[in-house]
Design an enzyme around this catalytic site. Structure first.
Site, PDB file in Angstrom:
ATOM      1  N   GLU A  58      42.123  52.083  41.893  1.00  0.00           N
ATOM      2  CA  GLU A  58      41.409  50.802  41.947  1.00  0.00           C
ATOM      3  C   GLU A  58      41.879  49.898  43.074  1.00  0.00           C
ATOM      4  OE1 GLU A  58      39.330  48.693  38.529  1.00  0.00           O
ATOM      5  OE2 GLU A  58      41.266  49.286  37.704  1.00  0.00           O
ATOM      6  N   ASP A  59      43.175  49.953  43.374  1.00  0.00           N
ATOM      7  CA  ASP A  59      43.744  48.938  44.273  1.00  0.00           C
ATOM      8  C   ASP A  59      44.182  49.466  45.638  1.00  0.00           C
ATOM      9  OD1 ASP A  59      43.387  47.189  42.214  1.00  0.00           O
ATOM     10  OD2 ASP A  59      45.443  47.291  41.474  1.00  0.00           O
TER      11      ASP A  59
END
Length: 465
Positions: free
Chosen positions: A55-56
């Protein structure tokens, strides 16, 4: 392999910082350390290190699978899918909770990683804006602490509650810190004296001690107890402000220790509980007794083996430590797999959430079936049945078997005839009286039945008759 995963995560999060200003890698590292303390397997610890990577960062799940295999990738995917549960409108909130329980059924380790992740986020809450602090803390108390409790994870539940407490109820927290904490510290000094005496006595009787320690009751748990009408905020009525834990090497020694303690000090009547012979529904085992100790001061004692202690602290996670969990056990929703009784509630949730489309009704059912305090009542044969607080004999009957629910006509509670709308209490022995000529349950039962299992079946049967 864990070292490689750390290096991979560190490279992926390079240049990223948390709101606290510390390097981002600190968060996955703390998550993985918590999972290691729980005694979880290597794949779970690696997934803890990598849980924020897809996600990051610029790396995706394909990169995770290529480097660490499909099992780790599935765990990381489960966490990513879960996303963040937020109170953003009832529909979205209900949908996120549905996802959480489905992921738990697919692999119970996903929720354990989520717990460890949440624990570290709570420790760094002070760096967030006040409204965000309150939302995350509230959600942690209502959802994560409740699930930890159902999974028997006493240590994690207690930590989550105590970290969230000051943000959710700041005034009450201040009162506990200023008024109650000093009393706990005083009690702790007295308990230290009791421990010295116990050590001497057990050495004399050649009982091998793993450890003896005083454990102050957790602040939030104590607060919840104090505000009950019976205690009315009077701390002198609570005997387990500090419990003395005695950990020994065998079950036989647990009972020997109990006998020795009762020779030393007089026990309080009605306060001896044998959770070894009769474990709590979440798997908790221990012997509890409360004694009139030195100077007539009352002390609670808990006696258990090391395995029972780990089970009490880490619940379902302790199974990995004792190699009681094989591949098929991780997947509660697996075909042809019967989950252990203590996890059956997760499968039930997955089954009935397919039936309930209405979000409000779903959340109401969850509030009762998952997030409400639990009681445990007994069948006449001594089997333990786990129900939500305020459950009735009808809920009990449907929990035992659909046939018994459909045909119940009355109940006996502790040997006395009782109506079907009687609210059950912890430790009640319940017997259901059935009538084989009964055609269907009564719709009136919906006025007092609490659990989704009972309410769903009453509605279905009543509709068909």
């Amino acid at each position: 392999m864990i070292r490689l995963a750390y290096d991979f995560a560190e490279q992926a999060h390079q240049g990223q910082a948390r709101k606290s200003g510390e390097p981002y890698i600190e968060h996955p590292l703390q998550t993985a350390i918590t999972l290691a303390k729980m005694g979880l397997d290597q794949d779970t610890i690696i997934a803890g290190l990598l849980h924020d990577v897809p996600e990051d960062t610029k790396f995706n799940l394909v990169d995770v699978e290529k480097n660490f295999g499909p099992e780790v990738a599935n765990l990381v995917a489960g966490i990513t899918k879960l996303g963040i549960i937020k109170y953003r409108g009832i529909e979205k909130y209900a949908e996120n909770l549905r996802k959480m329980f489905i992921s738990m059924a697919q692999d119970i380790r996903i929720i354990l990683i989520k717990m460890a992740d949440r624990l570290h986020n709570l420790k760094t809450l002070k760096y967030l804006p006040p409204e965000k602090q309150k939302r995350i803390a509230q959600e942690s108390l209502e959802i994560y602490a409740s699930i930890a409790n159902r999974l028997g994870m006493g240590q994690i539940k207690g930590e989550i509650e105590d970290l969230a407490f000051p943000y959710v109820l700041p005034e009450e927290y201040r009162w506990m810190k200023e008024e109650i904490l000093p009393k706990i510290e005083l009690k702790m000094e007295h308990v230290e004296q009791v421990i010295k005496t116990i050590r001497k006595e057990l050495a004399k009787n050649r009982i091998q001690i793993v450890s003896i320690h005083g454990r102050p009751k957790r602040l939030y748990s104590l607060y919840k107890k104090l505000i009950k009408p019976h205690y009315n905020r009077d701390v002198s009525k609570i005997y387990d402000l500090v419990a003395t834990r005695i950990i020994v090497t065998s079950v036989a020694d647990c009972y020997k220790v109990l006998g020795i303690l009762h020779q030393l000090w007089k026990p309080l009547p009605g306060r001896i509980k044998d959770y070894i012979a009769q474990p709590k529904p979440n798997g908790y085992q221990s012997l509890h007794t409360t004694i009139f100790g030195p100077e007539g001061k009352i002390v609670e004692l808990q006696i258990r083996t090391n395995k029972m202690h780990e089970q009490a602290e880490y619940g379902i996670a302790a199974h990995w430590h004792y190699k009681e969990w094989d591949k098929k056990n991780k997947k509660i929703a697996g075909k042809g797999y019967t989950p252990p009784e203590k996890l059956k509630w997760i499968q039930d949730l997955v089954n009935w959430q397919k039936e309930i489309q209405d979000s409000q009704q779903y959340l109401t059912s969850l509030t009762v079936d998952v997030f409400k305090n639990r009681i445990f009542v007994l069948t006449p044969k001594g089997d333990v049945i786990d129900l939500p607080e305020e459950a009735t004999p009808v809920d009990f009957a449907y929990h035992v078997h659909t046939y018994i629910g459909d045909h119940c006509s009355g109940s006996r509670i502790n040997g006395q005839i009782a109506s079907l709308d009687t609210v059950l209490k912890n430790g009640d022995v319940v017997e259901i009286i059935t009538d084989k000529n009964r055609k269907a349950p009564s719709r009136d039962w919906l006025k007092f039945a609490k659990t989704q299992a009972a309410r769903g079946k009453i509605r279905n049967r009543a509709r068909n008759h």
